[in-house]
Every structure is written in structure tokens, then in C-alpha cells.
Design a protein around this motif. Structure first.
Motif, PDB file in Angstrom:
ATOM      1  N   GLY A 561     -60.517  72.278 -89.117  1.00  0.00           N
ATOM      2  CA  GLY A 561     -59.429  73.025 -88.510  1.00  0.00           C
ATOM      3  C   GLY A 561     -59.920  73.943 -87.407  1.00  0.00           C
ATOM      4  N   ALA A 562     -61.089  74.539 -87.625  1.00  0.00           N
ATOM      5  CA  ALA A 562     -61.640  75.420 -86.593  1.00  0.00           C
ATOM      6  C   ALA A 562     -61.967  74.629 -85.337  1.00  0.00           C
ATOM      7  N   ASN A 563     -62.551  73.422 -85.524  1.00  0.00           N
ATOM      8  CA  ASN A 563     -62.819  72.576 -84.360  1.00  0.00           C
ATOM      9  C   ASN A 563     -61.525  72.197 -83.647  1.00  0.00           C
ATOM     10  N   GLU A 564     -60.494  71.964 -84.438  1.00  0.00           N
ATOM     11  CA  GLU A 564     -59.217  71.591 -83.843  1.00  0.00           C
ATOM     12  C   GLU A 564     -58.649  72.727 -83.000  1.00  0.00           C
ATOM     13  N   ASP A 565     -58.890  73.951 -83.439  1.00  0.00           N
ATOM     14  CA  ASP A 565     -58.432  75.096 -82.628  1.00  0.00           C
ATOM     15  C   ASP A 565     -59.089  75.080 -81.254  1.00  0.00           C
ATOM     16  N   GLY A 566     -60.386  74.679 -81.217  1.00  0.00           N
ATOM     17  CA  GLY A 566     -61.058  74.583 -79.932  1.00  0.00           C
ATOM     18  C   GLY A 566     -60.459  73.506 -79.060  1.00  0.00           C
ATOM     19  N   VAL A 567     -60.072  72.410 -79.688  1.00  0.00           N
ATOM     20  CA  VAL A 567     -59.435  71.318 -78.943  1.00  0.00           C
ATOM     21  C   VAL A 567     -58.115  71.801 -78.354  1.00  0.00           C
ATOM     22  N   LEU A 568     -57.327  72.515 -79.151  1.00  0.00           N
ATOM     23  CA  LEU A 568     -56.040  73.017 -78.664  1.00  0.00           C
ATOM     24  C   LEU A 568     -56.228  73.974 -77.491  1.00  0.00           C
ATOM     25  N   GLN A 569     -57.282  74.810 -77.587  1.00  0.00           N
ATOM     26  CA  GLN A 569     -57.544  75.747 -76.496  1.00  0.00           C
ATOM     27  C   GLN A 569     -57.875  74.980 -75.218  1.00  0.00           C
ATOM     28  N   LEU A 570     -58.688  73.898 -75.370  1.00  0.00           N
ATOM     29  CA  LEU A 570     -59.058  73.104 -74.203  1.00  0.00           C
ATOM     30  C   LEU A 570     -57.819  72.448 -73.585  1.00  0.00           C
ATOM     31  N   GLU A 571     -56.910  71.945 -74.440  1.00  0.00           N
ATOM     32  CA  GLU A 571     -55.696  71.320 -73.926  1.00  0.00           C
ATOM     33  C   GLU A 571     -54.828  72.333 -73.174  1.00  0.00           C
ATOM     34  N   ASN A 572     -54.721  73.542 -73.684  1.00  0.00           N
ATOM     35  CA  ASN A 572     -53.936  74.573 -73.005  1.00  0.00           C
ATOM     36  C   ASN A 572     -54.546  74.922 -71.647  1.00  0.00           C
ATOM     37  N   GLU A 573     -55.875  74.982 -71.608  1.00  0.00           N
ATOM     38  CA  GLU A 573     -56.539  75.281 -70.340  1.00  0.00           C
ATOM     39  C   GLU A 573     -56.319  74.160 -69.326  1.00  0.00           C
ATOM     40  N   LEU A 574     -56.274  72.910 -69.814  1.00  0.00           N
ATOM     41  CA  LEU A 574     -56.028  71.785 -68.923  1.00  0.00           C
ATOM     42  C   LEU A 574     -54.637  71.858 -68.304  1.00  0.00           C
ATOM     43  N   ILE A 575     -53.665  72.219 -69.114  1.00  0.00           N
ATOM     44  CA  ILE A 575     -52.289  72.334 -68.603  1.00  0.00           C
ATOM     45  C   ILE A 575     -52.222  73.406 -67.518  1.00  0.00           C
ATOM     46  N   GLU A 576     -52.901  74.543 -67.754  1.00  0.00           N
ATOM     47  CA  GLU A 576     -52.937  75.596 -66.738  1.00  0.00           C
ATOM     48  C   GLU A 576     -53.671  75.126 -65.485  1.00  0.00           C
ATOM     49  N   ALA A 577     -54.714  74.321 -65.690  1.00  0.00           N
ATOM     50  CA  ALA A 577     -55.479  73.824 -64.543  1.00  0.00           C
ATOM     51  C   ALA A 577     -54.645  72.877 -63.687  1.00  0.00           C
ATOM     52  N   LEU A 578     -53.779  72.105 -64.312  1.00  0.00           N
ATOM     53  CA  LEU A 578     -52.900  71.216 -63.551  1.00  0.00           C
ATOM     54  C   LEU A 578     -51.957  72.025 -62.674  1.00  0.00           C
ATOM     55  N   ASP A 579     -51.447  73.115 -63.217  1.00  0.00           N
ATOM     56  CA  ASP A 579     -50.537  73.950 -62.428  1.00  0.00           C
ATOM     57  C   ASP A 579     -51.265  74.602 -61.249  1.00  0.00           C
ATOM     58  N   SER A 580     -52.469  75.073 -61.501  1.00  0.00           N
ATOM     59  CA  SER A 580     -53.208  75.788 -60.449  1.00  0.00           C
ATOM     60  C   SER A 580     -54.086  74.873 -59.607  1.00  0.00           C
ATOM     61  N   LYS A 581     -54.167  73.572 -60.011  1.00  0.00           N
ATOM     62  CA  LYS A 581     -55.024  72.592 -59.316  1.00  0.00           C
ATOM     63  C   LYS A 581     -56.458  73.101 -59.175  1.00  0.00           C
ATOM     64  N   SER A 582     -56.998  73.592 -60.317  1.00  0.00           N
ATOM     65  CA  SER A 582     -58.379  74.092 -60.295  1.00  0.00           C
ATOM     66  C   SER A 582     -59.350  72.940 -60.548  1.00  0.00           C
ATOM     67  N   PHE A 583     -59.193  71.897 -59.745  1.00  0.00           N
ATOM     68  CA  PHE A 583     -60.088  70.750 -59.764  1.00  0.00           C
ATOM     69  C   PHE A 583     -60.644  70.561 -58.345  1.00  0.00           C
ATOM     70  N   HIS A 584     -61.760  69.881 -58.243  1.00  0.00           N
ATOM     71  CA  HIS A 584     -62.255  69.498 -56.919  1.00  0.00           C
ATOM     72  C   HIS A 584     -62.889  68.112 -57.009  1.00  0.00           C
ATOM     73  N   LEU A 585     -63.060  67.472 -55.878  1.00  0.00           N
ATOM     74  CA  LEU A 585     -63.605  66.125 -55.812  1.00  0.00           C
ATOM     75  C   LEU A 585     -64.998  66.149 -55.191  1.00  0.00           C
ATOM     76  N   LEU A 586     -65.908  65.385 -55.803  1.00  0.00           N
ATOM     77  CA  LEU A 586     -67.202  65.065 -55.210  1.00  0.00           C
ATOM     78  C   LEU A 586     -67.200  63.583 -54.851  1.00  0.00           C
ATOM     79  N   TYR A 587     -68.139  63.172 -54.004  1.00  0.00           N
ATOM     80  CA  TYR A 587     -68.154  61.780 -53.551  1.00  0.00           C
ATOM     81  C   TYR A 587     -69.568  61.231 -53.666  1.00  0.00           C
ATOM     82  N   GLN A 588     -69.643  60.013 -54.196  1.00  0.00           N
ATOM     83  CA  GLN A 588     -70.942  59.327 -54.264  1.00  0.00           C
ATOM     84  C   GLN A 588     -70.861  58.069 -53.405  1.00  0.00           C
ATOM     85  N   PRO A 589     -71.813  57.889 -52.474  1.00  0.00           N
ATOM     86  CA  PRO A 589     -71.730  56.733 -51.572  1.00  0.00           C
ATOM     87  C   PRO A 589     -72.058  55.424 -52.270  1.00  0.00           C
ATOM     88  N   VAL A 590     -71.394  54.360 -51.805  1.00  0.00           N
ATOM     89  CA  VAL A 590     -71.730  52.982 -52.161  1.00  0.00           C
ATOM     90  C   VAL A 590     -72.442  52.396 -50.944  1.00  0.00           C
TER      91      VAL A 590
END
Length: 818
Positions: A561-590
Motif C-alpha cells: 500500500g505504501a508503494n501504491e501511494d508513491g505510484v498515485l503521487q507520480l500519477e498526480n504529478e504527471l497530470i499536473e505536468a500535462l497541464d504545464s507542459k513540463s516536458f522537453h524533447l531531445l534528439y538522437q541522429p540516425v
């Protein structure tokens, strides 16, 4: 009486010319008056009664049928259906008007297409007074119109009234004309009688006889014939006509009679039309007396029950009812006569003893001057009931395995929890997931997967105790409710038995398949939880069993259950990240393996987590996919990468292609190709420069859907690459179903090159297959020179990896490369 009159004329004239005048005058005057009075009264009364009775009967029948037929359309307010029903009656010649009125007296439909009177309020106080307090039919008569106002019910609900008016104009005109003609003729003949008396006294016997014969032939015979025809019409022989060979008053009388006969015949035809409607009804209609004797049936009744109509019309209605329903139907008929009955189900017995389940509805007819009758309408509901039973079954049981589904599982778990709280024993809730099931589904197909699920369900049912429940929640997930266990040890033993049972090989399509299962267990009431959290904890324990190596069981503990609480926290942070678009892209050449020049850039996602720093996709992508958030984020990645590459074009000598990874959840969206097209149009990025990387499992999850999506993307000009090729469960034959441009060899095959012979064999086979299929091959994870040299010699066209460059920003790549 007319024949006696003719005979007396002959005797009187033959008896002597002396008595001719006296006898002729007296008899002619007396008998003519009596004769014409009788003819007049007979004709007028017979015609009036026949017309009135037939009109009344017809009017009630029309209103009854309209009331029944209008119930459902009026309840649904289906104006087109109401119009069609009203116009089928309004088109009859003698119908003056027909309309539908709501319970407040407002016109809902006036029977015309233009609805000229729609929404107007009736001004007739008698009708308004009646419908405000009565629920039975009202007949109103005026000099020109006879009309009926009948209620429209569905069940016990009064929906409105139907108003039908029958024109009496033609009938009244004929009656008045005939009466006037008879009166005039009587007066004329009485006057002629007096003239004849004078003339007869002045002529010889021969002239008197000739005159008597003339009068007898000319006057008495047509009247006698007319009287006979009038009697025949009164007996129901409508449509007969007298010869039209006279132009005098009798000729006019005959013309009036013929018209009356035709009107009555037309009325009879209308009645036949109504009979045709009843006999073409699909529902059974039976009319019975108050004593329960069958008076009339329609064709559907004879067809359903297997009896001839004359046979049905000579038996008691209750003889058709199954003995188990006889008492209920008898009571129901009493309620129908009290106008308090609702529809009910009963079983009819056919002539060969079969039972037919029907829905009965009834109406009590109280027609003026006629015996009271009950109309019973029966609708065959056997098939509908079977379908309803099947639907109820499907609502609680899984259609594939016939195990209880999620709904019934929750009901039984709730009941088991209540019993456990009252007793001194435990229940063990087990969440079971089959191991390696997806591999079987992907490699052998869904039919084989379905057979495997059926076999697994059968094993689980056979091994469990009576009173335990095994249910299928969906996919390859099963649950077991083990009731009345006395210790945790007993529950664990059941789980071990399940694991050993599922380990035994399954024989599917001639193959032995070895799978296993992972089980999560939670005990109640040790865990003081509600139903939802109990299931959630069993699910968490099952996933822990899978992470521990599959083929195991795991009992829920607070640590999970304690581990599950950590999972829930991560999911909540992801939802907030989608709203704020706190992501960035890196590029690897082919990179082109021969020239060493970059040909494209693969966009790679990173998450700027405020608590844990920059995270790679492996740490959060599973949460995005399971929650469905990957759909929104995937659109953002594609749009952002297109814009980045367009901005970078000025820094390169030749525009590079763009590679973007696609999640299985994105790819399986029916509108995926449309979303890609929309983003390309919005950004202005050339589709020919875009290559979408799709995993094997995404392609073979739904072959038909994947084929259509790939075809749509190729029409746009987008390139398709299979990412991590060789690590999935598909066979090479699936590649023939898709128009693919590139194969990307997974890092797991490249890392041990060229020292590992197994890796060499795998890569050689994959590269050879790609060459036959004319596919571009890209090697992933190239980190050393010897790897690159081997790949170059093997015929690989492109590669990417840290040997050339790791993931970097576009600015960093440009600064380093240029």
C-alpha cells in the motif's frame, strides 16, 4: 296486403258495374290510405333505423380501432403516424371530420397535412364538459352529423380523445325525399281515386274492367315490388335495385330507393374494410361475451392457436388458457369488465397442446342496444421473453467462459463480506492473471486465445469448492472468492493449488501450451476495507507477484500500500505536468552507415519532474499509457518535434527527416491517421520527411485496424518503421500485411556483436529477410567501432547510438556537428 288489394279490385269490378263506383271509391280510398301509410311508415322507419343503427355501429367501430391504433403514436407524439391513421379514415366518403384532442380539449391533429386547427381549443361546451370528468365514449347527434368522442388509453393513462364525425346529409336527404314523395303520391292517388269513382260510374263494365286492370298493373304492381324490396333492404340485403323504367313519381320513388340501397351497400363495404384490417392484424384478437363464450376471432387467432375459426367461435375462452393461468385470467376478465385491468402475461394452449406465452390486454365494449362484450388482444411474447432472459444472463455472466462477470462478482463478494462479518471465518479474495497469455494471443491468434481462456476457466471451476466463486473480469484476469476458510494458511493452499493447476499444459489446436498465473490475495475481515479497496488491494498484490517473477502468489501487506501511494503521487504529478507542459524533447541522429552523414533525427521525450529531476520515458511512460494520457501527450510531442525541425532547417545543408515513436494506445485510436494529418497541416511539416516508429506489438494487436491505419498514413506520404524489431511475439509473415519502410534492430541484438555467435545469427537472419523485402535496416544502440564495422559488412544501411551521438538538443547537435 298489396296482393289483397289487387284481388279485391278485380272482384269488385267483376261483381257489377253498379257497385264499382261505390266499392272502388271506398276500397281505393280506404286501402290506398292504409297501404301508403304502411309503405311510408315501413320505408321511413326501416331506412331510418337501418341507417342510424349501421351508422352508430360503424362510428363506434371506427373510434374503437382509432383509439387502439393511436395509443402508441400519441404516446410517442409521432405526428406522421397519427396523420396516416386519421387520413385512412378521413378518406371515406361519408366521414365529415376526424381529429385527435388532448385531455384538455386542445386539438393535437385535425387529420389534415396542414394542421389548420392544431393547438385550437374546442368550443363545444358539451364535449368539454364530458372529457373533463368522463373516460368513456360520447355520441352526439345533430341534424347533419353524428359524431363520437372516444378516449385514447395506454395502460390506465388517458392520452387524449379521438373525435370522428359521420355525415348524415345524404341519408337525411334520401329519407326526407322518400317521405315527401310518398306523401305526395298518397294525396295524388286519393284524388285520382275520387276521379276514378266518377268515371267508373259513367263508363261501361268493359271500360271499368279495363280501367281496373290498368290501375292494377300500372299502380299496384310497382308499389308491391317496391314494398318487397324495402323489406329485403331492412333484412340486410343491401345493394339491390329496382328497374328504372318509369319517369313519373313512382320512377322518382324507385330512384330514391335505389340510391338508399347503394348508400347502405357502401356502408357495408366500409365495414368489410374494417374486418379486413382486423384480420390482417398480427396480434390475436378475440371477442368474448360476459359469460366467457368466444363470439369472434381474427385470422391471427386461428393461425396462432391452430383451430378453425368456426371451432374457436363455439368454445369458452378459458379453454384456450393453460390450467396454471386459468384462475388469474378469470380474475383479469372480471377486472376488464370493471375497467380496472392492466396487461398481463398468460399461456395459450394450441390445438396440438403447445404453450405460447402471450401478453394480454382487454377492453370492455358497452354498445347501445347490443350485448356487452370483452375484446381480448394477445401478443406473442415468447421470443421476446427468451431474448430478455438471455440479456439478463449476459448482464451477469461472461459470454466467452460463462463465468460470473464483474457485476455478479461484486454482488457475490458483497454477500460474502456480509456473511464473513456475521460468522467466525475468513474469505480470501484472489486476483488471478494468466502469464504469457498475450504471447499466445499474438502468435496463434485470438481464436486460440479464446479457447485457452475457456480451458483455464473450466479448470478453475472444477478445482474450487462448492460455494466458492470464480469470475472473469475481462481479458485474462480472473477472480476467486474462497468463502468460509478458517486460516490464512487454507487460503494460501488454495492459491498454490490454482498455480499448480494452471501450470499443467493446455492442448490448443494440436499444440501443448505452457502458461502460468500470478495471484494476488487479500483476506477479509483481516483487511477492514470496503468492496472497492479490497479488490484494489488484491490487484496490487497480483502485480507484485508478477514483478517477483510470475507463477507466484503474493498476500497483500501494508508495504504494498505504501508503494501504491508513491505510484498515485507520480500519477498526480504527471497530470499536473500535462497541464504545464513540463516536458522537453531531445534528439538522437540516425546516420548513414556508409557516408557517416546524419539522415534523420529521432525525437526523445524527457520529463522535468520538480521532485526527482529529469526522468526518462521508462520511468513514467507506463503510467501515461495505462491512464490514456499518452494520447494527448503524443499529439504534443509530434507537433513540437515538427516545429523544432522546421526551425532547425536553416542550420543544416539539407533538411533532415524526423522520427517519432508512437505508443500502441495512440496507434489503436481509430482517428490516429486523421490526427497526424491535422498536425502536419497545422505545422506545415512535409509528410515525406516524417517517419513514425511503431512497435511490433502495436501492429499485430489488431491486424485489420493496423492495416487500415498504415494504409491511411502511407497515403499522406508518411514513412513507417518497425521499432525494436525481433523482440515482439509476432512472426515475420505479419510484415507482408503492411507497407513498411524500415526495420530497427533492437539494442539487445546489437550489444554483443560481433563476439556473440547467437547475436550474429539473429542479426544476419533479420538483415537477410529485410533485404528480400526491400526494407531499410537501422541498427539501434551502436556504441563501438567493431559493432559498426560488422553492421556495415552485413548490409545495414543506417545506425544510431552513442558511437555517433547520444540524445541532445538540436542546438547542441548543430554546434557539435557543424
Amino acid at each position: 296486403m298489396v296482393k289483397n288489394l289487387q284481388f279485391r279490385y278485380t272482384v269488385a269490378i267483376g261483381g257489377g258495374i253498379v257497385f264499382v263506383a261505390v266499392i272502388l271509391a271506398a276500397m281505393f280510398s280506404f286501402q290506398s290510405r292504409d297501404l301508403f301509410t304502411t309503405i311510408k311508415n315501413t320505408s321511413t322507419d326501416t331506412m331510418s333505423e337501418a341507417l342510424h343503427g349501421e351508422a352508430t355501429k360503424r362510428l363506434r367501430t371506427l373510434s374503437m380501432i382509432l383509439s387502439q391504433d393511436l395509443a402508441n403514436p400519441l404516446y410517442d407524439f409521432d405526428m406522421l403516424a397519427i396523420l396516416q391513421l386519421l387520413q385512412s379514415i378521413a378518406q371515406l366518403d361519408d366521414i365529415h371530420h376526424v381529429m385527435v384532442i388532448d385531455p384538455e380539449g386542445v386539438v393535437i391533429h385535425d387529420g389534415t397535412e396542414v394542421l389548420g386547427e392544431y393547438g385550437t381549443h374546442l368550443e363545444n361546451p358539451e364535449i368539454l364538459g364530458w372529457i373533463s370528468k368522463e373516460t368513456t365514449s360520447l355520441i352526439l347527434e345533430s341534424q347533419s352529423v353524428m359524431e363520437i368522442i372516444s378516449p385514447i388509453f395506454i395502460a390506465d393513462e388517458l392520452l387524449g380523445w379521438v373525435r370522428v364525425g359521420l355525415s348524415r346529409k345524404g341519408q337525411l336527404i334520401n329519407t326526407v325525399k322518400m317521405t315527401d314523395r310518398l306523401t305526395n303520391l298518397i294525396s295524388e292517388f286519393e284524388q285520382q281515386g275520387r276521379y276514378l269513382t266518377i268515371l267508373v260510374t259513367l263508363v261501361l263494365l268493359i271500360l271499368g274492367l279495363l280501367l281496373a286492370a290498368f290501375i292494377s298493373r300500372r299502380l299496384v304492381f310497382p308499389i308491391r315490388q317496391l314494398s318487397e324490396y324495402v323489406v329485403r333492404v331492412g333484412q340486410g340485403d343491401y345493394g339491390i335495385e329496382l328497374p328504372k323504367n318509369r319517369q313519373d313519381e313512382l320512377g322518382q320513388l324507385i330512384h330514391a330507393f335505389n340510391r338508399m340501397s347503394r348508400d347502405l351497400s357502401s356502408t357495408t363495404v366500409s365495414r368489410q374494410y374494417l374486418n379486413d384490417i382486423l384480420n390482417n392484424m398480427r396480434d390475436v384478437l378475440i371477442v368474448i361475451s360476459e359469460q366467457g363464450e368466444i363470439l369472434m376471432v381474427n385470422a391471427a387467432a386461428s393461425e396462432m392457436l391452430g383451430y378453425a375459426r368456426d371451432k374457436l367461435e363455439n368454445i369458452s375462452y378459458l379453454e384456450l388458457i393453460d390450467s396454471r393461468d386459468g384462475g388469474r385470467v378469470k380474475k383479469w376478465l372480471t377486472l376488464v369488465m370493471e375497467e380496472e385491468a392492466e396487461s398481463m402475461d398468460a399461456r395459450y394452449l394450441t390445438s396440438d397442446g403447445q404453450q405460447i406465452l402471450v401478453s394480454l390486454s382487454g377492453a370492455y365494449l358497452k354498445l347501445k342496444g347490443m350485448p356487452k362484450q370483452i375484446i381480448c388482444v394477445a401478443q406473442d411474447v415468447s421470443e421476446r421473453r427468451r431474448n430478455e432472459d438471455h440479456i439478463r444472463y449476459l448482464a451477469q455472466y461472461d459470454g466467452l467462459t460463462n463465468l460470473p462477470n464483474r457485476q455478479l462478482f461484486r454482488d457475490r463478494l458483497k454477500h460474502a463480506m456480509e456473511q464473513a462479518e456475521r460468522g467466525e471465518y475468513l474469505i480470501a479474495l484472489m486476483f488471478i492473471d494468466l502469464d504469457q497469455f498475450k504471447k499466445v494471443n499474438d502468435s496463434l491468434g485470438h481464436l486460440a486465445g479464446d479457447r485457452l481462456l475457456k480451458e483455464a476457466a473450466l479448470r478453475l471451476k472444477k478445482m474450487l469448492r462448492l460455494g466458492d466463486t470464480v469470475a472473469r473480469l475481462g481479458g485474462d484476469e480472473f477472480t476467486v472468492i474462497a468463502e468460509q476458510i478458517k486460516s490464512i494458511h487454507d487460503g494460501i493452499n488454495i492459491a498454490k493449488t490454482i498455480i499448480e493447476t494452471i501450470k499443467e499444459p493446455f492442448e490448443i489446436e494440436g499444440r501443448k501450451l505452457y502458461i502460468g498465473c500470478s495471484i494476488g490475495i487479500v483476506f477479509y475481515p483481516f483487511a477492514k476495507d470496503d468492496l472497492g479497496s479490497l479488490v484494489q488491494k488484491a490487484d496490487m498484490a497480483m502485480y507484485q507477484a508478477k514483478r517477483s517473477g510470475r507463477g507466484q502468489y503474493c498476500v497483500y501487506s501494508h508495504h504494498l500500500g505504501a508503494n501504491e501511494d508513491g505510484v498515485l503521487q507520480l500519477e498526480n504529478e504527471l497530470i499536473e505536468a500535462l497541464d504545464s507542459k513540463s516536458f522537453h524533447l531531445l534528439y538522437q541522429p540516425v546516420v548513414d552507415i556508409k557516408s557517416g552523414i546524419p539522415t534523420s533525427m529521432e525525437a526523445l521525450l524527457r520529463w522535468d519532474n520538480p521532485r526527482r529531476g529529469t526522468l526518462e520515458p521508462s520511468e513514467f511512460l507506463p503510467f501515461l499509457e495505462n491512464s490514456g494520457l499518452i494520447i494527448e501527450l503524443g499529439d504534443w510531442i509530434l507537433e513540437k518535434a515538427c516545429l523544432d525541425m522546421l526551425s532547425n532547417d536553416h542550420s543544416t545543408d539539407q533538411p533532415l527527416r524526423l522520427n517519432v515513436n508512437v505508443s500502441i494506445h495512440q496507434f489503436n485510436q481509430g482517428d490516429f491517421s486523421s490526427r497526424v494529418e491535422s498536425i502536419l497541416t497545422k505545422t506545415g511539416f512535409d509528410p515525406c520527411r516524417l517517419e513514425l516508429e511503431i512497435t511490433e506489438s502495436s501492429l499485430v494487436d489488431d491486424i485489420e485496424l493496423s492495416r487500415n491505419v498504415v494504409r491511411s498514413l502511407k497515403k499522406l506520404g508518411v514513412r513507417i518503421a518497425v521499432d525494436d524489431f525481433g523482440t515482439g511475439y509476432s512472426t515475420f509473415t505479419y510484415l507482408r500485411d503492411f507497407d513498411i519502410d524500415s526495420l530497427k534492430l533492437d539494442y539487445s541484438f546489437i550489444k554483443d556483436l560481433p563476439a556473440d555467435s547467437y547475436a550474429i545469427g539473429i542479426c544476419t537472419a533479420l538483415i537477410a529477410m529485410a533485404r528480400v523485402m526491400n526494407l531499410n535496416v537501422v541498427a539501434e544502440g551502436v556504441e563501438r567501432m567493431e559493432q559498426l564495422q560488422w553492421l556495415k559488412q552485413a548490409g545495414v544501411q543506417e545506425y544510431q547510438g552513442y558511437y555517433f551521438s547520444g540524445p541532445t538538443s538540436l542546438d547542441g547537435f548543430n554546434a557539435r556537428y557543424h
